[in-house]
Write a protein that holds these residues in place. Structure first.
Motif, PDB file in Angstrom:
ATOM      1  N   GLY A   1       0.804  -1.217   0.000  1.00  0.00           N
ATOM      2  CA  GLY A   1       0.000   0.000   0.000  1.00  0.00           C
ATOM      3  C   GLY A   1       0.838   1.267   0.000  1.00  0.00           C
ATOM      4  N   LEU A   2       2.007   1.199   0.622  1.00  0.00           N
ATOM      5  CA  LEU A   2       2.878   2.378   0.661  1.00  0.00           C
ATOM      6  C   LEU A   2       3.596   2.620  -0.661  1.00  0.00           C
ATOM      7  CD1 LEU A   2       4.494   2.001   4.197  1.00  0.00           C
ATOM      8  CD2 LEU A   2       2.848   3.739   3.469  1.00  0.00           C
ATOM      9  N   VAL A   3       3.934   1.562  -1.383  1.00  0.00           N
ATOM     10  CA  VAL A   3       4.761   1.749  -2.582  1.00  0.00           C
ATOM     11  C   VAL A   3       3.978   1.726  -3.886  1.00  0.00           C
ATOM     12  CG1 VAL A   3       6.835   0.837  -1.480  1.00  0.00           C
ATOM     13  CG2 VAL A   3       5.357  -0.706  -2.744  1.00  0.00           C
ATOM     14  N   SER A   4       2.768   1.210  -3.897  1.00  0.00           N
ATOM     15  CA  SER A   4       2.082   1.122  -5.186  1.00  0.00           C
ATOM     16  C   SER A   4       0.611   1.491  -5.066  1.00  0.00           C
ATOM     17  CB  SER A   4       2.215  -0.294  -5.765  1.00  0.00           C
ATOM     18  OG  SER A   4       1.425  -1.176  -5.017  1.00  0.00           O
ATOM     19  N   PHE A   5       0.350   2.762  -4.901  1.00  0.00           N
ATOM     20  CA  PHE A   5      -1.024   3.256  -4.911  1.00  0.00           C
ATOM     21  C   PHE A   5      -1.128   4.226  -6.081  1.00  0.00           C
ATOM     22  CE2 PHE A   5      -4.477   6.020  -3.093  1.00  0.00           C
ATOM     23  CZ  PHE A   5      -5.466   5.073  -3.195  1.00  0.00           C
ATOM     24  N   THR A   6      -1.575   3.683  -7.208  1.00  0.00           N
ATOM     25  CA  THR A   6      -1.605   4.458  -8.454  1.00  0.00           C
ATOM     26  C   THR A   6      -2.917   5.229  -8.579  1.00  0.00           C
ATOM     27  OG1 THR A   6      -2.573   2.630  -9.684  1.00  0.00           O
ATOM     28  CG2 THR A   6      -0.153   2.711  -9.566  1.00  0.00           C
ATOM     29  N   ALA A   7      -2.979   6.046  -9.598  1.00  0.00           N
ATOM     30  CA  ALA A   7      -4.196   6.806  -9.868  1.00  0.00           C
ATOM     31  C   ALA A   7      -5.343   5.873 -10.246  1.00  0.00           C
ATOM     32  CB  ALA A   7      -3.940   7.819 -10.984  1.00  0.00           C
TER      33      ALA A   7
ATOM     34  N   ASP B   1      -5.752   2.820  -9.072  1.00  0.00           N
ATOM     35  CA  ASP B   1      -6.212   2.252  -7.802  1.00  0.00           C
ATOM     36  C   ASP B   1      -7.062   3.259  -7.034  1.00  0.00           C
ATOM     37  OD1 ASP B   1      -4.833  -0.123  -8.277  1.00  0.00           O
ATOM     38  OD2 ASP B   1      -3.030   0.578  -7.229  1.00  0.00           O
ATOM     39  N   ARG B   2      -6.640   4.502  -7.067  1.00  0.00           N
ATOM     40  CA  ARG B   2      -7.377   5.564  -6.381  1.00  0.00           C
ATOM     41  C   ARG B   2      -8.781   5.700  -6.982  1.00  0.00           C
ATOM     42  NH1 ARG B   2      -3.585   9.108  -6.412  1.00  0.00           N
ATOM     43  NH2 ARG B   2      -2.982   8.786  -4.256  1.00  0.00           N
ATOM     44  N   ALA B   3      -8.896   5.577  -8.306  1.00  0.00           N
ATOM     45  CA  ALA B   3     -10.203   5.689  -8.960  1.00  0.00           C
ATOM     46  C   ALA B   3     -11.089   4.492  -8.620  1.00  0.00           C
ATOM     47  CB  ALA B   3     -10.019   5.793 -10.470  1.00  0.00           C
ATOM     48  N   LYS B   4     -10.498   3.302  -8.540  1.00  0.00           N
ATOM     49  CA  LYS B   4     -11.283   2.101  -8.223  1.00  0.00           C
ATOM     50  C   LYS B   4     -11.830   2.114  -6.805  1.00  0.00           C
ATOM     51  CE  LYS B   4      -8.381  -1.075 -10.653  1.00  0.00           C
ATOM     52  NZ  LYS B   4      -7.679  -2.351 -10.590  1.00  0.00           N
TER      53      LYS B   4
ATOM     54  N   GLY C   1     -12.199   4.822  -4.725  1.00  0.00           N
ATOM     55  CA  GLY C   1     -12.765   6.085  -4.237  1.00  0.00           C
ATOM     56  C   GLY C   1     -11.785   6.882  -3.400  1.00  0.00           C
ATOM     57  N   GLY C   2     -10.494   6.715  -3.665  1.00  0.00           N
ATOM     58  CA  GLY C   2      -9.465   7.483  -2.970  1.00  0.00           C
ATOM     59  C   GLY C   2      -8.954   6.836  -1.690  1.00  0.00           C
ATOM     60  N   VAL C   3      -9.431   5.651  -1.373  1.00  0.00           N
ATOM     61  CA  VAL C   3      -8.988   4.972  -0.158  1.00  0.00           C
ATOM     62  C   VAL C   3      -7.905   3.960  -0.517  1.00  0.00           C
ATOM     63  CG1 VAL C   3      -9.720   3.500   1.758  1.00  0.00           C
ATOM     64  CG2 VAL C   3     -11.281   5.227   0.869  1.00  0.00           C
ATOM     65  N   ASN C   4      -6.797   4.003   0.190  1.00  0.00           N
ATOM     66  CA  ASN C   4      -5.708   3.063  -0.035  1.00  0.00           C
ATOM     67  C   ASN C   4      -6.022   1.786   0.746  1.00  0.00           C
ATOM     68  OD1 ASN C   4      -3.314   1.704  -0.396  1.00  0.00           O
ATOM     69  ND2 ASN C   4      -2.029   3.492   0.025  1.00  0.00           N
ATOM     70  N   LEU C   5      -6.718   0.847   0.093  1.00  0.00           N
ATOM     71  CA  LEU C   5      -7.187  -0.358   0.774  1.00  0.00           C
ATOM     72  C   LEU C   5      -6.053  -1.246   1.256  1.00  0.00           C
ATOM     73  CD1 LEU C   5     -10.297  -1.370  -1.336  1.00  0.00           C
ATOM     74  CD2 LEU C   5     -10.221  -0.356   0.927  1.00  0.00           C
ATOM     75  N   ASN C   6      -4.983  -1.364   0.477  1.00  0.00           N
ATOM     76  CA  ASN C   6      -3.863  -2.192   0.920  1.00  0.00           C
ATOM     77  C   ASN C   6      -3.233  -1.627   2.189  1.00  0.00           C
ATOM     78  OD1 ASN C   6      -3.909  -4.253  -0.986  1.00  0.00           O
ATOM     79  ND2 ASN C   6      -2.786  -3.021  -2.469  1.00  0.00           N
ATOM     80  N   LEU C   7      -3.091  -0.328   2.257  1.00  0.00           N
ATOM     81  CA  LEU C   7      -2.517   0.302   3.434  1.00  0.00           C
ATOM     82  C   LEU C   7      -3.388   0.056   4.664  1.00  0.00           C
ATOM     83  CD1 LEU C   7      -0.316   2.275   4.569  1.00  0.00           C
ATOM     84  CD2 LEU C   7      -1.985   4.074   4.131  1.00  0.00           C
ATOM     85  N   TRP C   8      -4.679   0.317   4.561  1.00  0.00           N
ATOM     86  CA  TRP C   8      -5.583   0.164   5.702  1.00  0.00           C
ATOM     87  C   TRP C   8      -5.791  -1.294   6.083  1.00  0.00           C
ATOM     88  CZ3 TRP C   8      -6.169   3.849   8.912  1.00  0.00           C
ATOM     89  CH2 TRP C   8      -6.044   5.157   8.486  1.00  0.00           C
TER      90      TRP C   8
END
Length: 101
Positions: A40-46, A48-51, A53-60
């Motif tokens: 989640g820290l190294v690969s949160f692309t645009a 992924d953000r669109a899919k 809704g802006g939440v970094n699911l891997n990070l959380w």
């Protein structure tokens, strides 16, 4: 037989604690939590953000898994496994049945 303090774990009990299901589950959640957190820290692309809704699911999800791992490992440390000590059954006295020889 050697005298030992009742709270001193026997050598076989270390393996019991190591292979306690709470330890195994906590360890697995810790490993997968670290993987999700790093991912989640190294690969949160645009994309992924669109899919999401802006939440970094891997990070959380990684943070949640690490918290759950801490609960399981803490549970193991705070309430350790104490297997029942084997008790010797009383031996039957053959003359105690009331019959005279």
């Amino acid at each position: 037989m050697s005298a030992r303090h009742p709270d001193t774990p026997a050598s076989g009990r270390k393996a019991d604690v190591l292979f306690d299901i709470r330890t195994v589950i906590g360890g697995l959640f810790a490993v997968y939590g670290v993987v999700c957190l790093v991912w989640g820290l190294v690969s949160f692309t645009a994309a992924d953000r669109a899919k999401t809704g802006g939440v970094n699911l891997n990070l959380w999800t990684g943070i949640g898994m690490l918290l759950l791992a801490a609960v399981f490992i803490g549970w193991t440390l705070l309430r350790p496994l104490h297997p029942a000590e084997p008790t010797a059954e009383p031996t039957a006295d053959p003359t105690a049945d009331g019959e005279d020889a």
